[in-house]
Structure formats: C-alpha cells, structure tokens
Enzyme design. Structure first.
Site, PDB file in Angstrom:
ATOM      1  N   CYS A 294       0.801  -1.232   0.000  1.00  0.00           N
ATOM      2  CA  CYS A 294       0.000   0.000   0.000  1.00  0.00           C
ATOM      3  C   CYS A 294       0.835   1.286   0.000  1.00  0.00           C
ATOM      4  O   CYS A 294       0.878   1.995  -1.001  1.00  0.00           O
ATOM      5  CB  CYS A 294      -0.946  -0.017   1.198  1.00  0.00           C
ATOM      6  SG  CYS A 294      -2.134  -1.356   1.116  1.00  0.00           S
TER       7      CYS A 294
HETATM    8  N1  LIG Z   1      -2.181  -5.979   1.378  1.00  0.00           N
HETATM    9  C1  LIG Z   1      -2.748  -4.975   2.028  1.00  0.00           C
HETATM   10  O1  LIG Z   1      -2.365  -4.646   3.147  1.00  0.00           O
HETATM   11  C2  LIG Z   1      -3.908  -4.209   1.412  1.00  0.00           C
HETATM   12  C3  LIG Z   1      -4.786  -3.511   2.244  1.00  0.00           C
HETATM   13  C4  LIG Z   1      -5.867  -2.839   1.666  1.00  0.00           C
HETATM   14  C5  LIG Z   1      -6.010  -2.842   0.282  1.00  0.00           C
HETATM   15  N2  LIG Z   1      -5.125  -3.530  -0.511  1.00  0.00           N
HETATM   16  C6  LIG Z   1      -5.350  -3.552  -1.955  1.00  0.00           C
HETATM   17  O2  LIG Z   1      -5.935  -4.797  -2.291  1.00  0.00           O
HETATM   18  C7  LIG Z   1      -5.517  -5.213  -3.592  1.00  0.00           C
HETATM   19  C8  LIG Z   1      -5.023  -6.642  -3.525  1.00  0.00           C
HETATM   20  O3  LIG Z   1      -3.856  -6.695  -2.718  1.00  0.00           O
HETATM   21  P1  LIG Z   1      -3.328  -8.023  -2.044  1.00  0.00           P
HETATM   22  O4  LIG Z   1      -2.340  -7.585  -1.018  1.00  0.00           O
HETATM   23  O5  LIG Z   1      -4.444  -8.908  -1.621  1.00  0.00           O
HETATM   24  O6  LIG Z   1      -2.587  -8.707  -3.293  1.00  0.00           O
HETATM   25  P2  LIG Z   1      -1.973 -10.189  -3.339  1.00  0.00           P
HETATM   26  O7  LIG Z   1      -0.840 -10.131  -4.283  1.00  0.00           O
HETATM   27  O8  LIG Z   1      -1.743 -10.713  -1.963  1.00  0.00           O
HETATM   28  O9  LIG Z   1      -3.136 -11.093  -3.941  1.00  0.00           O
HETATM   29  C9  LIG Z   1      -3.687 -10.959  -5.154  1.00  0.00           C
HETATM   30  C10 LIG Z   1      -4.087 -12.331  -5.679  1.00  0.00           C
HETATM   31  O10 LIG Z   1      -4.772 -12.132  -6.901  1.00  0.00           O
HETATM   32  C11 LIG Z   1      -4.413 -13.199  -7.765  1.00  0.00           C
HETATM   33  N3  LIG Z   1      -4.745 -12.777  -9.128  1.00  0.00           N
HETATM   34  C12 LIG Z   1      -4.085 -11.917  -9.933  1.00  0.00           C
HETATM   35  N4  LIG Z   1      -4.733 -11.766 -11.098  1.00  0.00           N
HETATM   36  C13 LIG Z   1      -5.842 -12.541 -11.034  1.00  0.00           C
HETATM   37  C14 LIG Z   1      -6.908 -12.817 -11.933  1.00  0.00           C
HETATM   38  N5  LIG Z   1      -6.969 -12.243 -13.139  1.00  0.00           N
HETATM   39  N6  LIG Z   1      -7.877 -13.668 -11.542  1.00  0.00           N
HETATM   40  C15 LIG Z   1      -7.817 -14.271 -10.345  1.00  0.00           C
HETATM   41  N7  LIG Z   1      -6.825 -14.057  -9.448  1.00  0.00           N
HETATM   42  C16 LIG Z   1      -5.852 -13.201  -9.789  1.00  0.00           C
HETATM   43  C17 LIG Z   1      -2.943 -13.410  -7.505  1.00  0.00           C
HETATM   44  O11 LIG Z   1      -2.513 -14.682  -7.934  1.00  0.00           O
HETATM   45  C18 LIG Z   1      -2.899 -13.231  -5.991  1.00  0.00           C
HETATM   46  O12 LIG Z   1      -3.046 -14.458  -5.297  1.00  0.00           O
HETATM   47  C19 LIG Z   1      -4.443  -4.203  -4.037  1.00  0.00           C
HETATM   48  O13 LIG Z   1      -4.999  -3.265  -4.893  1.00  0.00           O
HETATM   49  C20 LIG Z   1      -4.050  -3.521  -2.759  1.00  0.00           C
HETATM   50  O14 LIG Z   1      -3.635  -2.194  -2.992  1.00  0.00           O
HETATM   51  C21 LIG Z   1      -4.103  -4.239   0.034  1.00  0.00           C
END
Ligand SMILES: NC(=O)c1ccc[n+]([C@@H]2O[C@H](COP(=O)([O-])OP(=O)(O)OC[C@H]3O[C@@H](n4cnc5c(N)ncnc54)[C@H](O)[C@@H]3O)[C@@H](O)[C@H]2O)c1
Length: 451
Positions: A294
């Site tokens: 983030c």
């Molecule tokens: N990690 C945090 O602390 C946090 C907190 C709030 C918001 N966010 C936001 O949430 C979003 C996701 O972040 P995250 O940390 O969960 O990411 P992450 O990398 O942990 O997980 C994303 C998952 O999506 C999968 N993926 C990618 N493309 C795909 C598709 N086309 N179809 C199905 N699955 C697919 C990946 O394989 C992965 O497992 C980001 O935009 C981030 O900014 C993250």
C-alpha cells in the site's frame, strides 16, 4: 455519515461518472438465479479474508484465483491468515459455502463479483495496471445481467469507469439498469487481529445511484457500516487520500526522529507526549522505511495521474522521495556506527532481525529489509537475516540468503532490529554487540542506538 437519502438530494448527478450510457440494443435478460451470492477475484492477503468474511456471513462464495500454488496453499490450510480466519476458512471449505476455481468463466454464476487483485508499481514507480486490466477484462467477459461488479483494488481515479463501466457499455449493458458497478476500497490490515472486518466501515461510490444501492446491500452482508460518497471517483480518491495521509505522516515521523536524534531527544517520548492531546494529533512512528503493497505504491497512482494533467503535488512527491531513501539512511547509519568502532563495511558481518515489512506477517513485498541487505552487500558487508517466516530469500542481484537459525554462531559485528515479530527470541544478543534499533519500538539493549 451520509446516507442514500442525502445522496438522492445532493450530488447524485453532479459527477460525470453518473452519466448513464444508453445504447440502442435490447436489454440483456437478468438471470433468475445465481449459483453463488459472491465471487471474489484474487485470493491474496486481502481477497482471501474477504471471501472468508462473506462465507462466514452465510453467503455462497466462489473464489477465483489464477495461481495454482496459491490455490494449493489455501486448500492445504497453509495460507497466512489470522487464526480466527483459519477456523472460518476450514468451516467454509468443509461446509461447502466456499468453492475455489481457476476458471474465469464461472464468474457468470455469481450474483456479485468483487475484484481484489494487486495494483503494483514498476521499477520506475509507474502504476502497473496489467493485472487489474486482465482481471477486469475477465469480469466484463463473463458479465451477466443482474450482477453487481465491485472493484476493491486501490487504483487511480477514473479506473472503475475505464475498466468496467465503459467496456460493459460497449457490450450493450446499461450500467445502473441491467448491471451494477461500484468501487469500494478494501481497508483490511492483514495480520492485525484488533479489528474485525465487520467493524471497519466501508466507503462506497456507484456508477449510478442504483449501483450504489446494490453495492450497499452487498457490503452490508458483512460490514456493519457503509459510508456513501455518491460517485466512483470520490470513492477511488478516498482510498488514495487515506494511504497518502499515512505516507506523508510516516515521512514526517522519520524526519522528526532524525531531528530528535541530532538534538539527543528520545523521539518516542515526544510522540507519546504529543499523543496525549485529544484532538488534532495522530501518532505515527518512525522506522527503517515502508513496505507492503500500500504505502510505497498507492500514492504513486495519484502522482502518475496528476502528471498527465500537469497538476503539482510537491508535498506528496517529497514525502515519497524521503520514504524511498529511508533504507539507505539505515545503511549510512550502519557505516557510521561501525566506523566509530574503527571498522569498515567491507569487513563487517551484519545481521538483520525481522525482514518482513511489518510484525507478525510473512510478507516481504517492498520490505525495506531487502534493499538494506542488498545495499550492505554492495559495500562488501557479509549479511544474514533472522526471520522464521522466511527460510530463503533472493535479493535483487540474485544472491540467495538462508535464515540464520543460530544467530549466536553468526557472530555479527552489528545487528539491525528491523521488524519485531512477537514470536522472536532475542536472548542470544550479548551486551557487547552493536545493535541499531531501526524499529524505534524501545527494544532496549545496553548498546542499542537508534537510526
Ligand atoms: N495488502 C494490504 O495490506 C492491502 C490492504 C488494503 C487494500 N489492498 C489492496 O488490495 C488489492 C489486492 O492486494 P493483495 O495484497 O491482496 O494482493 P496479493 O498479491 O496478496 O493477492 C492478489 C491475488 O490475486 C491473484 N490474481 C491476480 N490476477 C488474477 C486474476 N486475473 N484472476 C484471479 N486471481 C488473480 C494473484 O494470484 C494473488 O493471489 C491491491 O490493490 C491492494 O492495494 C491491500
């Protein structure tokens, strides 16, 4: 908190997002019944707890994940989630209200689709939208009349319109009538057990009032409070403000830490004292830099977008530059402390304790530790790390490090406290070892110095 009624009387048609695009085609027929109530696209740090929360609320959930490894990890119950979520996950998987798939065409069988895929930046700090574009394209391709599609990934202002509303309109859907689109950023703090997802209010904006009403119902399945902003753009911008606010304040806390250090004042004493003020102050703590998905990334989505319209945001630029330089500041401090003992970096053995970007998570993304280790190595230092969350780590130059399981035998000339996991044992640190406490969290050793 605003309500739908406020929006009806106020801003509903004020934003261009609210223009309903009409095409001269027959309206697609809404599906009478869906097999799933909710599909979550992307089962990562955020998507998996979201899918679990929906399943726990009684919804029939479909989790779409493209990584076979991730799917296997989840099915083997090895996913890095809070203990209470693991129990809910077990229940959901064995009770059959959470199904996992890698087949994007199955999205058409869910009444609601929530997109939760990564939105990183590249090496040049430019938003890398490839993953989000692909995920949204899959959602649009499988779109079925009657669905509510909600983007929850952090992104630039206008993205939901570009990647969902417009392509859906091109497919002949009238958004707000045949199908519904909204943006509501995830606010989850992975690894933080102090907050239940249910208790964290959600901010939502819809492409139309009808979309926002549909999104409200979807969010209320597991969130107690939903705050309406009346447009996709305002909802997208809210998330950018939240994380930019944190970035700027962390940069300020780091700067104050350096100022206090130069005046021989304890920064935590000062922050704790300021935090006794019941209004107008919020405590942020200094550290070795920021990591995760983030704070190091999200403000760049805003800055990137502003550059296109030649709008300056100097405060944010300076904060992000300062944050990016912080790991090098740690290395400079190591050099100074060692040279105070007559030793150069090239002959030093340096051990980093805790390399995750924050305590109690197995998440290395953007962790300052990686840059600190690489930078120390580039100056000739022998480096090691102690963090039981990671058996092996590959640095940017391809060098592979293994977790130092017997830190006393590593015989470090200098130890950097980088992240303090609750489980870590620090009894092996001796009184004559040099320790730099980059966490500022008052782990105190007779010899510890701050950054
Ligand atoms: N990690 C945090 O602390 C946090 C907190 C709030 C918001 N966010 C936001 O949430 C979003 C996701 O972040 P995250 O940390 O969960 O990411 P992450 O990398 O942990 O997980 C994303 C998952 O999506 C999968 N993926 C990618 N493309 C795909 C598709 N086309 N179809 C199905 N699955 C697919 C990946 O394989 C992965 O497992 C980001 O935009 C981030 O900014 C993250």
């Amino acid at each position: 908190m605003s309500s739908l009624t406020d929006i009806r009387h106020g801003i509903e048609f004020a934003h261009p997002d609210r223009v309903v695009l009409t095409l001269a085609v027959e309206p697609p027929q809404a599906k009478a019944e869906f097999d799933f109530d909710v599909a979550v696209v992307g089962l990562g740090y955020v998507g998996l707890p979201t899918a679990i929360a929906y399943a726990d609320s009684g919804a029939r959930v479909l989790g779409l994940e493209i990584s076979p490894r991730r799917l296997e990890t989840i099915l083997d119950r090895r996913a890095d989630v809070l203990e209470r979520d693991q129990l809910k996950l077990d229940r959901a998987l064995s009770g059959n209200n959470l199904a996992l798939t890698n087949d994007k065409s199955e999205l058409s069988s869910a009444r609601a689709v929530i997109v939760c895929v990564p939105t990183p930046v590249d090496d040049f700090l430019v938003p890398d939208l490839a993953i989000l574009r692909a995920a949204c394209a899959a959602v649009v391709e499988a779109a079925t009349a009657g669905q509510i599609l909600m983007l929850t990934s952090t992104t630039y202002v206008g993205c939901t319109n570009d990647l969902l509303v417009q392509p859906l309109s091109q497919r002949g859907f009238v958004v707000g009538r045949d199908i519904f689109v909204a943006f509501s950023a995830e606010r989850i703090d992975p690894g933080n057990a102090s907050f239940e997802q249910r208790d964290v209010p959600r901010v939502v904006g819809g492409a139309t009032l009808e979309c926002e009403e549909e999104a409200d119902r979807l969010l209320h399945l597991y969130a107690a409070n939903v705050h309406h902003v009346g447009s996709l753009a305002a909802a997208e911008m809210t998330k950018l403000l939240e994380n930019t606010f944190r970035a700027v304040n962390i940069a300020l806390a780091n700067e104050f830490a350096d100022i206090c250090s130069s005046l021989d004042i304890d920064i935590n004493t000062v922050i704790d004292a300021a935090a006794t003020k019941p209004y107008g102050f919020m405590a942020f703590r200094p550290g070795p830099g920021v990591g995760g998905h983030c704070i190091p990334c999200d403000p760049h989505y805003l800055l990137w977008q502003l550059r296109r319209s030649r709008v300056d945001a100097p405060l944010i630029e300076v904060a992000m530059t300062a944050i990016a330089h912080r790991p090098r500041h740690v290395v400079e401090r190591v050099r100074d402390v060692l040279s105070g003992r007559g030793q150069g970096l090239a002959t030093a053995k340096v051990l980093l304790v805790g390399i995750a970007y924050k305590p109690n998570v197995a998440d290395l993304r953007e962790s300052p530790a990686l840059e600190i280790l690489s930078e120390l190595r580039s100056h000739g230092a022998t480096v090691g790390y102690l963090d039981n969350h990671f058996d092996v780590v590959t640095l940017s130059d391809g060098h592979v490090l293994q977790n130092v399981t017997q830190p006393a035998l590593f015989a470090a000339d200098l130890i950097i406290m980088h992240t303090t996991h609750e489980s870590v044992d620090l009894d092996w640190i001796t009184t004559h070892q040099l320790v730099i406490d980059a966490t500022y969290d008052r782990v105190s050793y007779p010899t510890a110095v701050t950054l």
